[in-house]
Enzyme design. Sequence first.
Site, PDB file in Angstrom:
ATOM      1  CG  ASN A   8      -1.890   1.153   1.250  1.00  0.00           C
ATOM      2  OD1 ASN A   8      -1.825   2.056   0.422  1.00  0.00           O
ATOM      3  ND2 ASN A   8      -2.801   1.130   2.205  1.00  0.00           N
ATOM      4  NE  ARG A  89      -6.004   1.696  -0.481  1.00  0.00           N
ATOM      5  CZ  ARG A  89      -6.033   2.849   0.185  1.00  0.00           C
ATOM      6  NH1 ARG A  89      -4.918   3.337   0.693  1.00  0.00           N
ATOM      7  NH2 ARG A  89      -7.155   3.513   0.326  1.00  0.00           N
ATOM      8  NE  ARG A 238     -11.389  12.028   4.405  1.00  0.00           N
ATOM      9  CZ  ARG A 238     -11.149  10.791   3.969  1.00  0.00           C
ATOM     10  NH1 ARG A 238     -12.034  10.166   3.220  1.00  0.00           N
ATOM     11  NH2 ARG A 238     -10.026  10.175   4.291  1.00  0.00           N
ATOM     12  CD  GLU A 384      -7.948  -1.571   3.700  1.00  0.00           C
ATOM     13  OE1 GLU A 384      -8.566  -0.871   2.879  1.00  0.00           O
ATOM     14  OE2 GLU A 384      -7.192  -1.100   4.575  1.00  0.00           O
TER      15      GLU A 384
END
Length: 398
Positions: A8, A89, A238, A384
């Site tokens: 990643n 990824r 966010r 992941e």
Amino acid sequence: MVKVMAINAGSSSLKFQLINMPSEEVITSGLVERIGLDQGNFEMKYNGEKFIKECPIKDHSVAVQLLLDALVDHHVVESLGEIEACGHRVVHGGEYYNDAVKVDEEVVARVEELAELAPLHNPAHIVGYNAFKAALPEVEHVFVFDTAFHQTLDRERYLYPLPYEYYTDLKVRKYGAHGTSHKYVSQVAIDMLGNPKHSRVIVCHLGNGASISAVQDGICIDTSMGFTPLAGVMMGTRCGDVDPSIMPYLCKKLNKTPDEILDIYNKKSGMLGISGISSDSRDIENALFKNGDERALLTGLLYARIVSKYIGSYFVEMGGVDAIAFTAGVGENASYLRRLIIDNVSRALGVFLNEEENERRSKENRLISHQYSKVDVYVIPTNEEVMIARDTVRILGL
């Protein structure tokens, strides 16, 4: 056994795991940080030990070489030839890819083309890929896309009610994110349900970035993030979904440009903006339970309300739900937020927590709902890297 490197790459970082497949045993894992800065940091865990090295790391090529040298120096592998595949990824695959794919020049070109939709991520992934390709020229590579799992959405779920040519000409649509995590967690949840022929799972990936997905019979039918990872639920910094008219209003009132307001949406909103304390749910939890901070309480209530609205809407979309799975940093560790979220939907869905299990700390997959709950509630630590390794082995036929 096949050794797969799951990678990643970020703009200034490189996370990795070397995994034995198909046993999914993690041989080693680590992180290279502060790439391109005066002083970089390399960490690797192997055989119960942690190795740390601080040194200048000029670019990703240097970071990759540092990693590969460490694998041999610490006898993680006797030679680099033991690494048989690399899975990378990649955040954005656009509409091109609904699955992982073996990398070739055309794939690289498309990922580069999509950089305008993921400018902070896709270029970094390509840099990481090129560095590993140069260091391991005989190894085959696979791209695993965060957007791929969400490419099963119907048009009425991924289109925005804007002029249609904005979709056809400018690629404006819902893409989603965190797809590798949603895919892994939903598969585990279905397994924990006993692998029924039909299943309805809602995955709550709640970390600093957060997204919810509705997974029916193993297929994603809807997700909360949209054209960008800014959309959907409230997150660490966010804002998630807000009225679009707020943008021009704030531009006028604060004398700021749209880009400046967008920066506020991305970096100064969410938990940080409401609490005024931190973007980290642990800091907010401490302020709430130690100091009784009112804005910390408001932050938790607002966060839970927004997440629960998505759970309710996906319950309706799928005509019911068999399991709700919490994952990622907040979802796995913030028991009070899980409780607030489930409390909001308990009467409508007939779902209730086992409070003892909800409060218990564990890194294992576990059921936290009450025995009389109509819906199973799970905590499933996401992985992941394992999903990347699974897809890599499958795509390459290893």
